[in-house]
Scaffold this motif. Structure first.
Motif, PDB file in Angstrom:
ATOM      1  N   GLY A 170     -11.804   7.089  32.636  1.00  0.00           N
ATOM      2  CA  GLY A 170     -10.592   7.024  31.835  1.00  0.00           C
ATOM      3  C   GLY A 170     -10.263   8.418  31.338  1.00  0.00           C
ATOM      4  N   PRO A 171      -9.273   8.545  30.468  1.00  0.00           N
ATOM      5  CA  PRO A 171      -8.861   9.869  30.002  1.00  0.00           C
ATOM      6  C   PRO A 171      -9.987  10.692  29.382  1.00  0.00           C
ATOM      7  CG  PRO A 171      -7.208   8.242  29.433  1.00  0.00           C
ATOM      8  CD  PRO A 171      -8.376   7.486  29.991  1.00  0.00           C
ATOM      9  N   ASN A 172     -10.748  10.099  28.459  1.00  0.00           N
ATOM     10  CA  ASN A 172     -11.820  10.858  27.807  1.00  0.00           C
ATOM     11  C   ASN A 172     -12.847  11.364  28.811  1.00  0.00           C
ATOM     12  OD1 ASN A 172     -10.726  10.479  25.270  1.00  0.00           O
ATOM     13  ND2 ASN A 172     -12.055   8.772  24.737  1.00  0.00           N
ATOM     14  N   ASN A 173     -13.340  10.445  29.634  1.00  0.00           N
ATOM     15  CA  ASN A 173     -14.422  10.810  30.554  1.00  0.00           C
ATOM     16  C   ASN A 173     -13.957  11.786  31.630  1.00  0.00           C
ATOM     17  OD1 ASN A 173     -16.166   9.157  29.117  1.00  0.00           O
ATOM     18  ND2 ASN A 173     -15.718   7.372  30.363  1.00  0.00           N
ATOM     19  N   THR A 174     -12.731  11.625  32.106  1.00  0.00           N
ATOM     20  CA  THR A 174     -12.199  12.557  33.104  1.00  0.00           C
ATOM     21  C   THR A 174     -12.076  13.961  32.519  1.00  0.00           C
ATOM     22  OG1 THR A 174     -10.962  10.744  34.123  1.00  0.00           O
ATOM     23  CG2 THR A 174     -10.308  12.986  34.713  1.00  0.00           C
ATOM     24  N   MET A 175     -11.572  14.027  31.275  1.00  0.00           N
ATOM     25  CA  MET A 175     -11.384  15.337  30.640  1.00  0.00           C
ATOM     26  C   MET A 175     -12.703  16.060  30.428  1.00  0.00           C
ATOM     27  SD  MET A 175      -8.416  14.569  27.864  1.00  0.00           S
ATOM     28  CE  MET A 175      -8.814  16.094  27.019  1.00  0.00           C
ATOM     29  N   VAL A 176     -13.725  15.359  29.925  1.00  0.00           N
ATOM     30  CA  VAL A 176     -14.991  16.057  29.662  1.00  0.00           C
ATOM     31  C   VAL A 176     -15.727  16.397  30.945  1.00  0.00           C
ATOM     32  CG1 VAL A 176     -15.269  15.138  27.313  1.00  0.00           C
ATOM     33  CG2 VAL A 176     -16.276  13.896  29.239  1.00  0.00           C
ATOM     34  N   THR A 177     -15.542  15.599  31.995  1.00  0.00           N
ATOM     35  CA  THR A 177     -16.151  15.940  33.281  1.00  0.00           C
ATOM     36  C   THR A 177     -15.571  17.246  33.808  1.00  0.00           C
ATOM     37  OG1 THR A 177     -16.460  13.591  33.799  1.00  0.00           O
ATOM     38  CG2 THR A 177     -16.617  15.141  35.632  1.00  0.00           C
ATOM     39  N   GLY A 218     -17.745   4.407  18.096  1.00  0.00           N
ATOM     40  CA  GLY A 218     -17.830   5.865  18.045  1.00  0.00           C
ATOM     41  C   GLY A 218     -19.075   6.361  18.754  1.00  0.00           C
ATOM     42  N   GLY A 219     -20.199   5.682  18.540  1.00  0.00           N
ATOM     43  CA  GLY A 219     -21.457   6.055  19.198  1.00  0.00           C
ATOM     44  C   GLY A 219     -21.395   5.870  20.702  1.00  0.00           C
ATOM     45  N   ALA A 220     -20.782   4.757  21.144  1.00  0.00           N
ATOM     46  CA  ALA A 220     -20.655   4.508  22.583  1.00  0.00           C
ATOM     47  C   ALA A 220     -19.782   5.571  23.242  1.00  0.00           C
ATOM     48  CB  ALA A 220     -20.073   3.112  22.826  1.00  0.00           C
ATOM     49  N   THR A 221     -18.714   5.956  22.553  1.00  0.00           N
ATOM     50  CA  THR A 221     -17.825   6.990  23.095  1.00  0.00           C
ATOM     51  C   THR A 221     -18.547   8.328  23.194  1.00  0.00           C
ATOM     52  OG1 THR A 221     -15.874   5.875  22.198  1.00  0.00           O
ATOM     53  CG2 THR A 221     -15.645   8.217  22.750  1.00  0.00           C
ATOM     54  N   LEU A 222     -19.279   8.681  22.149  1.00  0.00           N
ATOM     55  CA  LEU A 222     -20.022   9.944  22.173  1.00  0.00           C
ATOM     56  C   LEU A 222     -21.055   9.947  23.289  1.00  0.00           C
ATOM     57  CD1 LEU A 222     -20.711  12.694  21.025  1.00  0.00           C
ATOM     58  CD2 LEU A 222     -22.209  11.556  19.359  1.00  0.00           C
ATOM     59  N   ALA A 223     -21.815   8.861  23.411  1.00  0.00           N
ATOM     60  CA  ALA A 223     -22.832   8.787  24.472  1.00  0.00           C
ATOM     61  C   ALA A 223     -22.189   8.896  25.850  1.00  0.00           C
ATOM     62  CB  ALA A 223     -23.608   7.476  24.353  1.00  0.00           C
ATOM     63  N   SER A 224     -21.065   8.221  26.028  1.00  0.00           N
ATOM     64  CA  SER A 224     -20.388   8.249  27.321  1.00  0.00           C
ATOM     65  C   SER A 224     -19.839   9.630  27.649  1.00  0.00           C
ATOM     66  CB  SER A 224     -19.246   7.228  27.318  1.00  0.00           C
ATOM     67  OG  SER A 224     -18.503   7.332  28.508  1.00  0.00           O
ATOM     68  N   THR A 225     -19.169  10.258  26.676  1.00  0.00           N
ATOM     69  CA  THR A 225     -18.574  11.568  26.952  1.00  0.00           C
ATOM     70  C   THR A 225     -19.644  12.632  27.192  1.00  0.00           C
ATOM     71  OG1 THR A 225     -18.287  11.903  24.556  1.00  0.00           O
ATOM     72  CG2 THR A 225     -16.365  11.136  25.801  1.00  0.00           C
ATOM     73  N   VAL A 226     -20.766  12.522  26.500  1.00  0.00           N
ATOM     74  CA  VAL A 226     -21.865  13.459  26.750  1.00  0.00           C
ATOM     75  C   VAL A 226     -22.408  13.260  28.166  1.00  0.00           C
ATOM     76  CG1 VAL A 226     -24.248  14.026  26.122  1.00  0.00           C
ATOM     77  CG2 VAL A 226     -22.505  13.824  24.336  1.00  0.00           C
ATOM     78  N   ALA A 227     -22.571  11.995  28.577  1.00  0.00           N
ATOM     79  CA  ALA A 227     -23.082  11.711  29.920  1.00  0.00           C
ATOM     80  C   ALA A 227     -22.123  12.230  30.992  1.00  0.00           C
ATOM     81  CB  ALA A 227     -23.301  10.213  30.090  1.00  0.00           C
ATOM     82  N   TRP A 228     -20.828  12.026  30.796  1.00  0.00           N
ATOM     83  CA  TRP A 228     -19.843  12.509  31.767  1.00  0.00           C
ATOM     84  C   TRP A 228     -19.751  14.029  31.752  1.00  0.00           C
ATOM     85  CZ3 TRP A 228     -16.807   9.934  35.426  1.00  0.00           C
ATOM     86  CH2 TRP A 228     -16.976   8.548  35.464  1.00  0.00           C
ATOM     87  N   THR A 229     -19.989  14.645  30.599  1.00  0.00           N
ATOM     88  CA  THR A 229     -20.039  16.112  30.547  1.00  0.00           C
ATOM     89  C   THR A 229     -21.189  16.630  31.409  1.00  0.00           C
ATOM     90  OG1 THR A 229     -19.106  16.163  28.310  1.00  0.00           O
ATOM     91  CG2 THR A 229     -20.308  18.118  29.031  1.00  0.00           C
ATOM     92  N   VAL A 230     -22.350  15.987  31.276  1.00  0.00           N
ATOM     93  CA  VAL A 230     -23.514  16.361  32.088  1.00  0.00           C
ATOM     94  C   VAL A 230     -23.191  16.197  33.570  1.00  0.00           C
ATOM     95  CG1 VAL A 230     -25.903  15.740  32.661  1.00  0.00           C
ATOM     96  CG2 VAL A 230     -25.182  15.871  30.257  1.00  0.00           C
TER      97      VAL A 230
END
Length: 200
Positions: free
Chosen positions: A21-28, A152-164
């Motif tokens: 989605g938008p968040n995960n695509t952006m951080v990737t 909020g925690g799920a979003t943070l965990a997901s965005t960190v994982a997609w950043t990695v």
């Protein structure tokens, strides 16, 4: 609120936050271009933004997200903003050139938080969570607080994982041309993630 409710809400939160989605695509894309450390602020901002929004909506009840005019405005403003972000990602200079020109930078924590106001996927998630798990109890802040922590925690965990994931992808991007192709692919994925919202 019991453990069964917490586990059900957490399962819903991680399923919604973890999918593309938008968040995960952006951080990737940011992870590939700028690395983990410089992308972490936007990931944290996204988590905070989600927590604040779902707390406010859950505390106010489902009326806000059920109002058709509000949802319509949020939908089209969000789509327009995210298309602009996709254009920015597609045209991002490689990190080395960005540092020299000073024109490009990763998104900030504040930008990550504010993005949630116009993130159509988030509003779908919030509406589903509040209607399904909200128990309709306006005035009691226990459920809104639990929502804020869980989502909020799920979003943070997901965005960190997609950043990695983005940082890992950067290891295989060996030229300026391949990085530009990667950025354009991420921009396309961001636009494609909006298709279900447009067709809703």
């Amino acid at each position: 609120m019991d453990w069964a409710w917490i586990l059900a809400a957490a399962g819903f939160a991680f399923a919604m936050a973890g999918t593309p989605g938008p968040n995960n695509t952006m951080v990737t894309a940011s992870g590939a271009n700028y690395g983990f450390r410089r992308t972490l602020p936007v990931a944290v901002g996204m988590g905070i933004g989600v927590a604040v929004i779902i707390f406010v909506v859950a505390a106010a009840g489902s009326t806000l997200v059920a109002e058709p005019r509000v949802r319509l405005v949020l939908k089209w403003v969000g789509i327009a903003y995210l298309v602009w972000l996709a254009w920015r990602i597609a045209n991002a200079a490689p990190a080395g050139l960005a540092a020299e020109s000073g024109r490009q930078r990763p998104f900030t924590a504040v930008e990550g938080a504010l993005l949630q106001l116009v993130n159509p996927k988030l509003w779908v998630m919030v509406a589903g969570a509040v209607v399904t798990y909200g128990k309709g109890g306006a005035g009691d802040l226990t459920v809104p607080t639990a929502f804020a922590i869980i989502f909020g925690g799920a979003t943070l965990a997901s965005t960190v994982a997609w950043t990695v994931l983005g940082v890992g992808a950067a290891r295989f991007i060996t030229s300026e041309r391949s990085l530009r192709i990667f950025n354009r692919a991420m921009a396309l994925l961001l636009v494609l993630s909006l298709v279900p919202v447009v067709l809703e």
